[in-house]
Design a protein around this motif. Structure first.
Motif, PDB file in Angstrom:
ATOM      1  N   PHE A   1      18.694  13.080  79.398  1.00 15.77           N
ATOM      2  CA  PHE A   1      18.501  14.022  80.590  1.00 15.77           C
ATOM      3  C   PHE A   1      19.488  13.756  81.650  1.00 15.77           C
ATOM      4  CE2 PHE A   1      14.451  14.703  78.004  1.00 15.77           C
ATOM      5  CZ  PHE A   1      14.765  16.096  78.120  1.00 15.77           C
ATOM      6  N   SER A   2      19.708  14.481  82.493  1.00 10.73           N
ATOM      7  CA  SER A   2      20.625  14.486  83.829  1.00 10.73           C
ATOM      8  C   SER A   2      20.316  15.171  84.812  1.00 10.73           C
ATOM      9  CB  SER A   2      22.140  14.608  83.260  1.00 10.73           C
ATOM     10  OG  SER A   2      22.295  15.822  82.983  1.00 10.73           O
ATOM     11  N   GLY A   3      21.188  15.325  85.856  1.00  6.80           N
ATOM     12  CA  GLY A   3      20.789  15.953  87.075  1.00  6.80           C
ATOM     13  C   GLY A   3      19.730  14.962  88.132  1.00  6.80           C
ATOM     14  N   THR A   4      19.610  15.760  88.910  1.00  7.40           N
ATOM     15  CA  THR A   4      18.907  15.215  89.982  1.00  7.40           C
ATOM     16  C   THR A   4      17.099  15.460  89.743  1.00  7.40           C
ATOM     17  OG1 THR A   4      18.840  17.103  91.454  1.00  7.40           O
ATOM     18  CG2 THR A   4      20.623  15.472  91.732  1.00  7.40           C
ATOM     19  N   ILE A   5      16.328  14.498  90.481  1.00 10.85           N
ATOM     20  CA  ILE A   5      15.055  14.630  90.424  1.00 10.85           C
ATOM     21  C   ILE A   5      14.493  15.708  91.563  1.00 10.85           C
ATOM     22  CG2 ILE A   5      12.746  13.330  90.724  1.00 10.85           C
ATOM     23  CD1 ILE A   5      14.151  10.969  89.866  1.00 10.85           C
TER      24      ILE A   5
ATOM     25  N   SER B   1      18.542  16.478  75.822  1.00  6.37           N
ATOM     26  CA  SER B   1      19.292  16.690  77.254  1.00  6.37           C
ATOM     27  C   SER B   1      18.730  17.750  77.919  1.00  6.37           C
ATOM     28  CB  SER B   1      20.960  16.560  76.986  1.00  6.37           C
ATOM     29  OG  SER B   1      21.249  17.811  76.002  1.00  6.37           O
ATOM     30  N   GLY B   2      19.542  17.913  78.836  1.00  7.13           N
ATOM     31  CA  GLY B   2      19.207  19.021  79.789  1.00  7.13           C
ATOM     32  C   GLY B   2      18.811  18.464  81.122  1.00  7.13           C
TER      33      GLY B   2
ATOM     34  N   THR C   1      20.140   9.685  82.173  1.00  7.85           N
ATOM     35  CA  THR C   1      21.235   9.549  83.305  1.00  7.85           C
ATOM     36  C   THR C   1      21.081  10.207  84.591  1.00  7.85           C
ATOM     37  OG1 THR C   1      22.473  11.384  82.002  1.00  7.85           O
ATOM     38  CG2 THR C   1      22.891   8.877  81.253  1.00  7.85           C
ATOM     39  N   PHE C   2      19.801  10.470  85.091  1.00  4.18           N
ATOM     40  CA  PHE C   2      19.400  11.111  86.193  1.00  4.18           C
ATOM     41  C   PHE C   2      20.317  10.338  87.328  1.00  4.18           C
ATOM     42  CE2 PHE C   2      15.246  12.195  83.850  1.00  4.18           C
ATOM     43  CZ  PHE C   2      15.403  13.566  84.085  1.00  4.18           C
TER      44      PHE C   2
END
Length: 357
Positions: A310-314, A286-287, A333-334
């Motif tokens: 992994f998450s957050g935005t590109i 993750s991260g 889960t971007f």
């Protein structure tokens, strides 16, 4: 008196001449014995080959010709001892005889891309002048647990794509001070990666992919400051990616995909400016991506984080990572938007963003 003196001088001269002759004869005999020893070792190999589709050895490796004229053989110009044996890609079937360990001046042994079976004789691992060992793509078997790589001169060991099994020796690097490349990928190795790998201080390439290795990645791997490539993919490794890997300032490829790794990937891993290839596919990592990816990974060409958490935005800065040719972020889960400047990645050949948010 003069006559006696002359006779004495003649006697001394004859004695010196005879001694010289004996020395020359002894040296010639020793050289002959050396050649005979090398010839016997190679003929033993020939006898262990049961299938030679081109009859190359049958027609060329004959006892009535010098081994130095045989195909695949290189000799020292002075001693005429065999220094290289390269019979790769001859499609040979058979086994490796222990007599090859008698090639005492051998620096290169290349038996790759054949169909050799059986075990690698332990005598091979005591050739103290050997620099390059390549048995890639054969059918060699046996346990590496008993291997004692006692070759202080060796630079490169390649045993890729065989049927080797067992644990990696805990003392694997005790006698390999100059080893630069270790390829044991595509075998049936299991057990843990020994922390003693850190004793191979000159190691630049480590490839153990496609085995059954388990346990954690030893943090001591971060002490191998010469490493350029780490490939541990397709194993059963678990635990977190050691932060110490970020100490490897020369690392260009980090391949850890298809394992059971967990945890947040540290920002310092995503800040290794030397990386060209980062493959973490199919773990439970993750991260998020660094906000200024073009600064954190300026040389990245191949980035695969698929099938993780992994998450957050590109980050929009990804479009400044101009060397990217392969970008796979699917199965995470971007969220957010796809940067509208993605088309600026002129070298991009693969883009995968499926199964995100």
């Amino acid at each position: 008196m003069e006559r006696n003196f002359s006779l004495s001088m003649i006697t001394v001269s004859l004695t010196h001449f005879l001694l010289l002759c004996l020395v020359v004869a002894a040296a010639a005999a020793a050289a002959s014995n050396n050649i005979t020893t090398d010839q016997q070792a190679l003929l033993a190999l020939k006898d262990h080959i049961i299938y030679d589709p081109t009859n190359l050895l049958a027609h060329n490796w004959t006892s009535n010709t010098s081994v130095c004229t045989w195909i695949g053989i290189t000799c020292d110009v002075n001693s005429h001892k065999v220094t290289a044996l390269d019979i790769s890609q001859f499609n040979l079937q058979g086994t490796i005889p222990p007599q090859l360990g008698n090639l005492s001046s051998l620096t290169t042994l290349n038996l790759s891309h054949n169909k050799l079976s059986g075990s690698v004789p332990t005598s091979i691992y005591t050739l103290h002048k050997l620099k390059f060992l390549d048995c890639t793509d054969n059918q060699l078997s046996g346990s590496v647990s008993s291997f004692v790589f006692n070759m202080s001169s060796i630079l490169d060991i390649r045993l890729t794509n065989n049927r080797l099994s067992g644990d990696l020796p805990k003392n694997i690097c005790n006698y390999l001070p100059y080893l630069k490349a270790l390829f044991l990928d595509k075998n049936m190795l299991h057990g843990k990666i020994p922390s003693a790998l850190s004793k191979c201080k000159q190691l630049q390439q480590l490839n153990l992919q496609f085995n059954n290795l388990s346990g954690a990645i030893p943090k001591e791997i971060g002490n191998l400051t010469m490493l350029k490539g780490i490939d541990l993919g397709y194993n059963k490794l678990h635990g977190e990616i050691p932060h110490e890997i970020a100490n490897l300032r020369n690392l260009e490829a980090l391949v850890l995909g298809m394992n059971n790794l967990v945890g947040v990937v540290s920002a310092i891993i995503f800040n290794m400016s030397s990386l060209k290839e980062l493959i973490l596919i199919n773990n439970s990592l993750s991260g998020s991506l660094p906000s200024r990816m073009d600064l954190s990974l300026p040389t990245i060409e191949h980035l695969n984080l698929a099938l993780n958490r992994f998450s957050g935005t590109i980050p929009s800065s990804i479009t400044n990572a101009s060397k990217l040719s392969f970008l796979e972020l699917g199965g995470n889960t971007f969220s957010g938007f796809i940067p509208n400047t993605i088309g600026n990645l002129r070298n991009l050949e693969w883009l995968g963003l499926a199964n995100n948010s």
